[in-house]
Scaffold this motif. Structure first.
Motif, PDB file in Angstrom:
ATOM      1  N   HIS A  41       0.802  -1.220   0.000  1.00 53.54           N
ATOM      2  CA  HIS A  41       0.000   0.000   0.000  1.00 53.54           C
ATOM      3  C   HIS A  41       0.840   1.278   0.000  1.00 53.54           C
ATOM      4  CE1 HIS A  41       0.887  -0.959   4.211  1.00 53.54           C
ATOM      5  NE2 HIS A  41       0.742   0.317   4.474  1.00 53.54           N
ATOM      6  N   ALA A  42       2.149   1.180  -0.057  1.00 51.92           N
ATOM      7  CA  ALA A  42       2.992   2.382  -0.094  1.00 51.92           C
ATOM      8  C   ALA A  42       2.713   3.182  -1.373  1.00 51.92           C
ATOM      9  CB  ALA A  42       4.465   1.996  -0.025  1.00 51.92           C
ATOM     10  N   PRO A  43       2.778   4.515  -1.307  1.00 51.57           N
ATOM     11  CA  PRO A  43       2.503   5.352  -2.490  1.00 51.57           C
ATOM     12  C   PRO A  43       3.686   5.390  -3.454  1.00 51.57           C
ATOM     13  CG  PRO A  43       3.041   6.745  -0.615  1.00 51.57           C
ATOM     14  CD  PRO A  43       3.025   5.344  -0.090  1.00 51.57           C
ATOM     15  N   VAL A  44       4.032   4.215  -3.968  1.00 50.69           N
ATOM     16  CA  VAL A  44       5.237   4.076  -4.789  1.00 50.69           C
ATOM     17  C   VAL A  44       5.080   4.752  -6.141  1.00 50.69           C
ATOM     18  CG1 VAL A  44       6.793   2.411  -5.865  1.00 50.69           C
ATOM     19  CG2 VAL A  44       5.817   1.924  -3.617  1.00 50.69           C
ATOM     20  N   ALA A  45       3.911   4.634  -6.757  1.00 51.31           N
ATOM     21  CA  ALA A  45       3.730   5.167  -8.110  1.00 51.31           C
ATOM     22  C   ALA A  45       4.010   6.664  -8.166  1.00 51.31           C
ATOM     23  CB  ALA A  45       2.319   4.860  -8.598  1.00 51.31           C
ATOM     24  N   ALA A  65       6.058  -4.021  -4.239  1.00 49.68           N
ATOM     25  CA  ALA A  65       5.404  -2.937  -4.991  1.00 49.68           C
ATOM     26  C   ALA A  65       5.084  -3.382  -6.406  1.00 49.68           C
ATOM     27  CB  ALA A  65       6.283  -1.692  -4.998  1.00 49.68           C
ATOM     28  N   ALA A  66       4.542  -4.590  -6.529  1.00 46.49           N
ATOM     29  CA  ALA A  66       4.408  -5.242  -7.832  1.00 46.49           C
ATOM     30  C   ALA A  66       3.577  -4.434  -8.826  1.00 46.49           C
ATOM     31  CB  ALA A  66       3.806  -6.635  -7.649  1.00 46.49           C
ATOM     32  N   GLU A  67       2.460  -3.851  -8.394  1.00 50.40           N
ATOM     33  CA  GLU A  67       1.605  -3.125  -9.327  1.00 50.40           C
ATOM     34  C   GLU A  67       2.308  -1.900  -9.896  1.00 50.40           C
ATOM     35  OE1 GLU A  67      -2.274  -2.205  -7.946  1.00 50.40           O
ATOM     36  OE2 GLU A  67      -2.713  -4.245  -7.274  1.00 50.40           O
ATOM     37  N   ALA A  68       2.934  -1.116  -9.030  1.00 48.12           N
ATOM     38  CA  ALA A  68       3.616   0.092  -9.492  1.00 48.12           C
ATOM     39  C   ALA A  68       4.810  -0.255 -10.366  1.00 48.12           C
ATOM     40  CB  ALA A  68       4.064   0.932  -8.299  1.00 48.12           C
ATOM     41  N   VAL A  69       5.534  -1.301  -9.997  1.00 49.83           N
ATOM     42  CA  VAL A  69       6.696  -1.715 -10.794  1.00 49.83           C
ATOM     43  C   VAL A  69       6.245  -2.232 -12.153  1.00 49.83           C
ATOM     44  CG1 VAL A  69       8.625  -3.331 -10.903  1.00 49.83           C
ATOM     45  CG2 VAL A  69       8.081  -2.198  -8.747  1.00 49.83           C
ATOM     46  N   ARG A  70       5.187  -3.029 -12.168  1.00 45.73           N
ATOM     47  CA  ARG A  70       4.665  -3.552 -13.437  1.00 45.73           C
ATOM     48  C   ARG A  70       4.229  -2.413 -14.355  1.00 45.73           C
ATOM     49  NH1 ARG A  70       1.076  -6.379 -11.438  1.00 45.73           N
ATOM     50  NH2 ARG A  70       2.121  -8.424 -11.429  1.00 45.73           N
ATOM     51  N   PHE A 120       5.318   0.672 -14.391  1.00 50.38           N
ATOM     52  CA  PHE A 120       6.468   1.418 -14.909  1.00 50.38           C
ATOM     53  C   PHE A 120       7.213   0.619 -15.972  1.00 50.38           C
ATOM     54  CE2 PHE A 120      10.832   2.895 -15.026  1.00 50.38           C
ATOM     55  CZ  PHE A 120      10.702   4.277 -15.007  1.00 50.38           C
ATOM     56  N   LEU A 121       7.392  -0.665 -15.723  1.00 51.51           N
ATOM     57  CA  LEU A 121       8.139  -1.500 -16.666  1.00 51.51           C
ATOM     58  C   LEU A 121       7.352  -1.757 -17.948  1.00 51.51           C
ATOM     59  CD1 LEU A 121       9.529  -4.273 -14.263  1.00 51.51           C
ATOM     60  CD2 LEU A 121      10.819  -2.363 -15.233  1.00 51.51           C
ATOM     61  N   GLY A 122       6.018  -1.834 -17.833  1.00 51.25           N
ATOM     62  CA  GLY A 122       5.214  -2.279 -18.964  1.00 51.25           C
ATOM     63  C   GLY A 122       5.413  -3.752 -19.218  1.00 51.25           C
ATOM     64  N   ALA A 123       5.828  -4.473 -18.193  1.00 51.38           N
ATOM     65  CA  ALA A 123       6.115  -5.908 -18.296  1.00 51.38           C
ATOM     66  C   ALA A 123       6.027  -6.502 -16.898  1.00 51.38           C
ATOM     67  CB  ALA A 123       7.502  -6.146 -18.900  1.00 51.38           C
ATOM     68  N   GLU A 124       6.124  -7.819 -16.824  1.00 46.87           N
ATOM     69  CA  GLU A 124       6.061  -8.477 -15.528  1.00 46.87           C
ATOM     70  C   GLU A 124       7.306  -8.134 -14.692  1.00 46.87           C
ATOM     71  OE1 GLU A 124       3.557 -10.275 -14.007  1.00 46.87           O
ATOM     72  OE2 GLU A 124       2.563  -9.251 -15.672  1.00 46.87           O
ATOM     73  N   PRO A 125       7.114  -7.853 -13.412  1.00 49.63           N
ATOM     74  CA  PRO A 125       8.236  -7.432 -12.562  1.00 49.63           C
ATOM     75  C   PRO A 125       9.035  -8.619 -12.031  1.00 49.63           C
ATOM     76  CG  PRO A 125       6.197  -7.340 -11.315  1.00 49.63           C
ATOM     77  CD  PRO A 125       5.814  -7.752 -12.714  1.00 49.63           C
ATOM     78  N   VAL A 126       9.677  -9.335 -12.928  1.00 51.18           N
ATOM     79  CA  VAL A 126      10.483 -10.489 -12.533  1.00 51.18           C
ATOM     80  C   VAL A 126      11.928 -10.044 -12.334  1.00 51.18           C
ATOM     81  CG1 VAL A 126       8.987 -12.126 -13.704  1.00 51.18           C
ATOM     82  CG2 VAL A 126      10.916 -11.117 -14.940  1.00 51.18           C
ATOM     83  N   ALA A 127      12.674 -10.819 -11.571  1.00 50.28           N
ATOM     84  CA  ALA A 127      14.076 -10.492 -11.312  1.00 50.28           C
ATOM     85  C   ALA A 127      14.833 -10.347 -12.623  1.00 50.28           C
ATOM     86  CB  ALA A 127      14.712 -11.571 -10.452  1.00 50.28           C
TER      87      ALA A 127
END
Length: 365
Positions: A177-181, A203-208, A210-217
């Motif tokens: 729930h952190a305001p990462v976006a 922060a999977a949703e915000a990272v996804r 930004f990346l426009g892709a799955e947030p995998v390592a």
């Protein structure tokens, strides 16, 4: 803590863990299909359930339950038949609130059995148990941070390019729930290059987005001034190095929060959320001890935890925080010296256990 007990104090430790798969993410040596194993000098046992039969010989000299978790009734029953009786401790969660000073080491009698449990509180004052810190940790940190080549090599092993290493480096470990976006947007639109390093699954949703892709390592993307890179979970010693190598560390919960304090770098704490916003009181208690006079750090910390005012925005708060970084860095070093005076939690716990053992012996005599 288990490693420190074994390596620094020569204590034989049995660590009961219910989720070996999660454990393996931060301790790769762990085998997920093994009932009993030795890892780093510690015996790790798979904790299946609350059921099971135990004998007095199975019971340890010191029995520690963490955060009020219930140990099996069969184990508690076996404690009654053990001579000499075990020291039974409940290691509580960390808080900067003043009330813990009055509760630290208090006894609690079992409602039915002739057993006494004592509460042991980590904390930030001499009237608490202190914080967990290994004896050689600060020296390892100093050597690592004094060697730019070693830091660059470590970051390169995580996949960072020279440009990413040269940028303002931020580690990001927070709850969903952190305001990462909003912070990503502020960094993207800023004038200063920022490299943000996020563990996989955080922060999977915000990272996804930004990346426009799955947030995998291994995933990485750059937009504007921000480069975002997803890291795998690393062993605990490497996580320390990550904190030491970054310019700002966003941490959460308790363990990474403590490690960030020993890193001597500016950090933002995302506290574990509680019902009725009780965590905001705990957050303010810590900020009162740590961030006095650091208005930028206080304002950003409150915002990050949903305790600020509704009209606050990531960009303005971040810029205020950045302007305050020299003072925050100086405070981090001063704070380290201050909390080191309280001793380390593991050593303090063993000292208290010896006192309890001596009292039990005198009572029997």
């Amino acid at each position: 803590m288990a490693r420190q007990l074994a390596h620094e104090h020569g204590v034989a430790v049995e660590l009961w863990v219910d989720d070996l798969h999660s454990f393996r993410r931060i301790c790769p040596e762990v085998a997920t299909d093994t009932e009993v194993q030795r890892v780093g000098g510690v015996t790790v046992r798979h904790w299946h359930s609350q059921h099971g039969e135990f004998e007095a010989a199975d019971v340890a000299d010191i029995v520690i339950e963490f955060f009020g978790c219930d140990i099996p009734e069969g184990y508690i029953a076996a404690m009654v038949g053990r001579e000499p009786r075990s020291v039974w401790l409940n290691l509580e969660g960390l808080t900067a609130e003043e009330w813990v000073e009055g509760c630290h080491t208090l006894p609690s009698s079992h409602p039915r059995l002739p057993l006494t449990k004592h509460f042991f509180f980590p904390g930030f004052t001499a009237k608490t148990g202190g914080l967990l810190v290994e004896s050689a940790l600060d020296e390892r940190r100093r050597q690592f941070q004094a060697d730019p080549a070693a830091m660059a090599d470590f970051l390169a092993q995580l996949g960072l390019s020279p440009a990413e290493i040269a940028a303002q480096k931020v580690s990001m470990f927070c709850y969903p729930h952190a305001p990462v976006a909003g912070l990503f947007t502020a960094w993207e639109q800023g004038a200063e290059p920022v490299t943000c390093l996020v563990p996989e699954g955080v922060a999977a949703e915000a990272v996804r987005a930004f990346l426009g892709a799955e947030p995998v390592a291994g995933a990485v993307a750059s937009r504007g001034a921000l480069t975002l890179r997803v890291l795998p979970f690393v062993p605990q010693p490497d996580y320390d190095k990550l904190l030491w190598a970054c310019d700002v560390n966003f941490v959460r919960g308790e363990d990474s929060f403590v490690r960030a304090q020993w890193a001597g770098k500016p950090f933002i704490w995302h506290i574990y959320p509680q019902d009725e916003n009780l965590h905001h009181k705990k957050l303010r208690a810590f900020l009162h001890r740590y961030a006095g006079g650091l208005d930028g750090l206080t304002a950003f910390s409150l915002y990050w935890n949903g305790a600020g005012t509704d009209d606050q925005h990531s960009a303005a708060l971040w810029y205020a925080l950045r302007a305050e970084m020299p003072a925050i860095t100086a405070r981090a070093a001063e704070w380290q010296r201050q909390i080191l005076e309280n001793g380390d939690m593991t050593g303090n716990l063993l000292k208290f256990s010896r006192v309890i053992q001596s009292v039990k012996h005198e009572t029997r005599v």
